[in-house]
Motif scaffolding. Structure first.
Motif, PDB file in Angstrom:
ATOM      1  N   LYS A  24      29.782  25.553  23.343  1.00 31.85           N
ATOM      2  CA  LYS A  24      30.292  24.278  22.833  1.00 31.85           C
ATOM      3  C   LYS A  24      31.376  24.482  21.777  1.00 31.85           C
ATOM      4  O   LYS A  24      32.425  23.841  21.827  1.00 31.85           O
ATOM      5  CB  LYS A  24      29.142  23.457  22.239  1.00 31.85           C
ATOM      6  N   HIS A  25      31.129  25.363  20.825  1.00 33.64           N
ATOM      7  CA  HIS A  25      32.033  25.499  19.688  1.00 33.64           C
ATOM      8  C   HIS A  25      33.135  26.531  19.868  1.00 33.64           C
ATOM      9  O   HIS A  25      34.199  26.400  19.262  1.00 33.64           O
ATOM     10  CB  HIS A  25      31.238  25.827  18.418  1.00 33.64           C
ATOM     11  N   TRP A  26      32.897  27.567  20.688  1.00 27.91           N
ATOM     12  CA  TRP A  26      33.873  28.645  20.802  1.00 27.91           C
ATOM     13  C   TRP A  26      34.223  29.028  22.232  1.00 27.91           C
ATOM     14  O   TRP A  26      35.063  29.881  22.455  1.00 27.91           O
ATOM     15  CB  TRP A  26      33.374  29.880  20.039  1.00 27.91           C
ATOM     16  N   GLY A  27      33.543  28.444  23.207  1.00 29.19           N
ATOM     17  CA  GLY A  27      33.842  28.736  24.600  1.00 29.19           C
ATOM     18  C   GLY A  27      33.428  30.130  25.042  1.00 29.19           C
ATOM     19  O   GLY A  27      34.003  30.683  25.984  1.00 29.19           O
ATOM     20  N   VAL A  28      32.426  30.703  24.373  1.00 30.32           N
ATOM     21  CA  VAL A  28      31.944  32.049  24.712  1.00 30.32           C
ATOM     22  C   VAL A  28      30.422  32.051  24.721  1.00 30.32           C
ATOM     23  O   VAL A  28      29.782  31.161  24.165  1.00 30.32           O
ATOM     24  CB  VAL A  28      32.453  33.112  23.706  1.00 30.32           C
ATOM     25  N   ASP A  29      29.848  33.068  25.349  1.00 29.06           N
ATOM     26  CA  ASP A  29      28.406  33.276  25.294  1.00 29.06           C
ATOM     27  C   ASP A  29      28.078  34.087  24.035  1.00 29.06           C
ATOM     28  O   ASP A  29      28.913  34.843  23.529  1.00 29.06           O
ATOM     29  CB  ASP A  29      27.910  34.057  26.511  1.00 29.06           C
ATOM     30  N   TYR A  30      26.855  33.958  23.581  1.00 25.43           N
ATOM     31  CA  TYR A  30      26.376  34.761  22.458  1.00 25.43           C
ATOM     32  C   TYR A  30      26.105  36.167  22.956  1.00 25.43           C
ATOM     33  O   TYR A  30      25.336  36.365  23.899  1.00 25.43           O
ATOM     34  CB  TYR A  30      25.103  34.147  21.858  1.00 25.43           C
ATOM     35  N   THR A  31      26.724  37.167  22.334  1.00 24.44           N
ATOM     36  CA  THR A  31      26.585  38.546  22.790  1.00 24.44           C
ATOM     37  C   THR A  31      25.774  39.415  21.834  1.00 24.44           C
ATOM     38  O   THR A  31      25.607  40.606  22.076  1.00 24.44           O
ATOM     39  CB  THR A  31      27.972  39.198  22.983  1.00 24.44           C
ATOM     40  N   GLY A  32      25.279  38.826  20.766  1.00 26.29           N
ATOM     41  CA  GLY A  32      24.453  39.583  19.830  1.00 26.29           C
ATOM     42  C   GLY A  32      22.992  39.534  20.243  1.00 26.29           C
ATOM     43  O   GLY A  32      22.651  39.104  21.341  1.00 26.29           O
ATOM     44  N   THR A  33      22.143  39.988  19.357  1.00 22.11           N
ATOM     45  CA  THR A  33      20.713  39.917  19.604  1.00 22.11           C
ATOM     46  C   THR A  33      20.074  38.954  18.606  1.00 22.11           C
ATOM     47  O   THR A  33      20.656  38.643  17.566  1.00 22.11           O
ATOM     48  CB  THR A  33      20.036  41.302  19.469  1.00 22.11           C
TER      49      THR A  33
ATOM     50  N   LEU B 225      25.779  46.785  15.865  1.00 25.98           N
ATOM     51  CA  LEU B 225      24.718  45.859  15.463  1.00 25.98           C
ATOM     52  C   LEU B 225      25.302  44.495  15.141  1.00 25.98           C
ATOM     53  O   LEU B 225      26.142  44.361  14.256  1.00 25.98           O
ATOM     54  CB  LEU B 225      23.962  46.404  14.241  1.00 25.98           C
ATOM     55  N   ARG B 226      24.872  43.509  15.866  1.00 22.61           N
ATOM     56  CA  ARG B 226      25.205  42.101  15.634  1.00 22.61           C
ATOM     57  C   ARG B 226      23.912  41.344  15.905  1.00 22.61           C
ATOM     58  O   ARG B 226      23.592  41.045  17.053  1.00 22.61           O
ATOM     59  CB  ARG B 226      26.296  41.604  16.577  1.00 22.61           C
ATOM     60  N   GLU B 227      23.151  41.073  14.855  1.00 19.39           N
ATOM     61  CA  GLU B 227      21.806  40.547  15.055  1.00 19.39           C
ATOM     62  C   GLU B 227      21.492  39.381  14.121  1.00 19.39           C
ATOM     63  O   GLU B 227      21.732  39.459  12.925  1.00 19.39           O
ATOM     64  CB  GLU B 227      20.796  41.672  14.821  1.00 19.39           C
ATOM     65  N   ILE B 228      20.922  38.343  14.697  1.00 21.78           N
ATOM     66  CA  ILE B 228      20.390  37.220  13.929  1.00 21.78           C
ATOM     67  C   ILE B 228      18.888  37.462  13.803  1.00 21.78           C
ATOM     68  O   ILE B 228      18.208  37.668  14.803  1.00 21.78           O
ATOM     69  CB  ILE B 228      20.679  35.880  14.620  1.00 21.78           C
ATOM     70  N   ARG B 229      18.419  37.429  12.577  1.00 26.09           N
ATOM     71  CA  ARG B 229      16.982  37.617  12.327  1.00 26.09           C
ATOM     72  C   ARG B 229      16.399  36.310  11.821  1.00 26.09           C
ATOM     73  O   ARG B 229      16.937  35.687  10.906  1.00 26.09           O
ATOM     74  CB  ARG B 229      16.753  38.734  11.309  1.00 26.09           C
ATOM     75  N   MET B 230      15.308  35.927  12.441  1.00 31.16           N
ATOM     76  CA  MET B 230      14.597  34.716  12.057  1.00 31.16           C
ATOM     77  C   MET B 230      13.120  35.058  11.923  1.00 31.16           C
ATOM     78  O   MET B 230      12.614  35.926  12.630  1.00 31.16           O
ATOM     79  CB  MET B 230      14.806  33.607  13.088  1.00 31.16           C
ATOM     80  N   SER B 231      12.454  34.366  11.041  1.00 32.30           N
ATOM     81  CA  SER B 231      11.039  34.618  10.797  1.00 32.30           C
ATOM     82  C   SER B 231      10.184  33.557  11.484  1.00 32.30           C
ATOM     83  O   SER B 231      10.409  32.359  11.296  1.00 32.30           O
ATOM     84  CB  SER B 231      10.771  34.595   9.291  1.00 32.30           C
ATOM     85  N   ARG B 232       9.218  34.008  12.242  1.00 29.95           N
ATOM     86  CA  ARG B 232       8.265  33.077  12.857  1.00 29.95           C
ATOM     87  C   ARG B 232       7.538  32.268  11.781  1.00 29.95           C
ATOM     88  O   ARG B 232       7.279  31.084  11.958  1.00 29.95           O
ATOM     89  CB  ARG B 232       7.227  33.840  13.682  1.00 29.95           C
ATOM     90  N   VAL B 233       7.219  32.937  10.672  1.00 27.05           N
ATOM     91  CA  VAL B 233       6.495  32.293   9.566  1.00 27.05           C
ATOM     92  C   VAL B 233       7.332  31.164   8.971  1.00 27.05           C
ATOM     93  O   VAL B 233       6.849  30.058   8.754  1.00 27.05           O
ATOM     94  CB  VAL B 233       6.124  33.337   8.478  1.00 27.05           C
ATOM     95  N   VAL B 234       8.594  31.444   8.719  1.00 24.50           N
ATOM     96  CA  VAL B 234       9.497  30.425   8.169  1.00 24.50           C
ATOM     97  C   VAL B 234       9.737  29.318   9.190  1.00 24.50           C
ATOM     98  O   VAL B 234       9.641  28.128   8.862  1.00 24.50           O
ATOM     99  CB  VAL B 234      10.842  31.060   7.730  1.00 24.50           C
TER     100      VAL B 234
END
Length: 128
Positions: free
Chosen positions: A21-30, A54-63
């Protein structure tokens, strides 16, 4: 009601949808879901600057469990802005004018850190 417990598949699907939607590309990171009990952060983008290893988004299940689906997706979009600017070789720090402008353009929230709030006010005329 909190329902921010998105699965990894749901997060990847949302990331690809937002990137297209915003950049016309797929997300290629992890995306990595952790069990971290972060108290002052909702998500993080981690990257090696000298290579694209390394191109990684980290998210916490707890958060995420404490947030709504919309809040989790907003956090994801914020981290995707970091990712996109990084992949383009542009400054992607919360305090950079490029980051602020791109967050404003795509409607991503700003971090609550002092640095991010100063940058948002300085470069975008907004504050939390």
């Amino acid at each position: 009601m909190t329902n921010g417990n998105l699965t990894l598949d749901e997060l990847y699907a949302a990331a690809n949808e937002m990137c297209r939607k915003h950049w016309g590309v797929d997300y290629t990171g992890t995306i990595r879901l952790t069990n971290a009990k972060w108290k002052v952060r909702d998500a993080a983008f981690v990257a090696t600057v000298d290579s694209d290893r390394l191109r990684e988004i980290r998210m916490s299940r707890v958060v995420n469990a404490k947030l709504t689906r919309d809040e989790v997706l907003a956090n994801l979009l914020h981290e995707l802005v970091h990712w996109r600017l990084c992949t383009l070789g542009l400054p992607f720090d919360d305090g950079s004018p490029e980051f602020v402008r791109e967050c404003l353009r795509v409607g991503a929230p700003f971090s609550g850190t002092r640095k991010a709030q100063i940058a948002a006010k300085l470069y975008g005329g907004v504050a939390k």
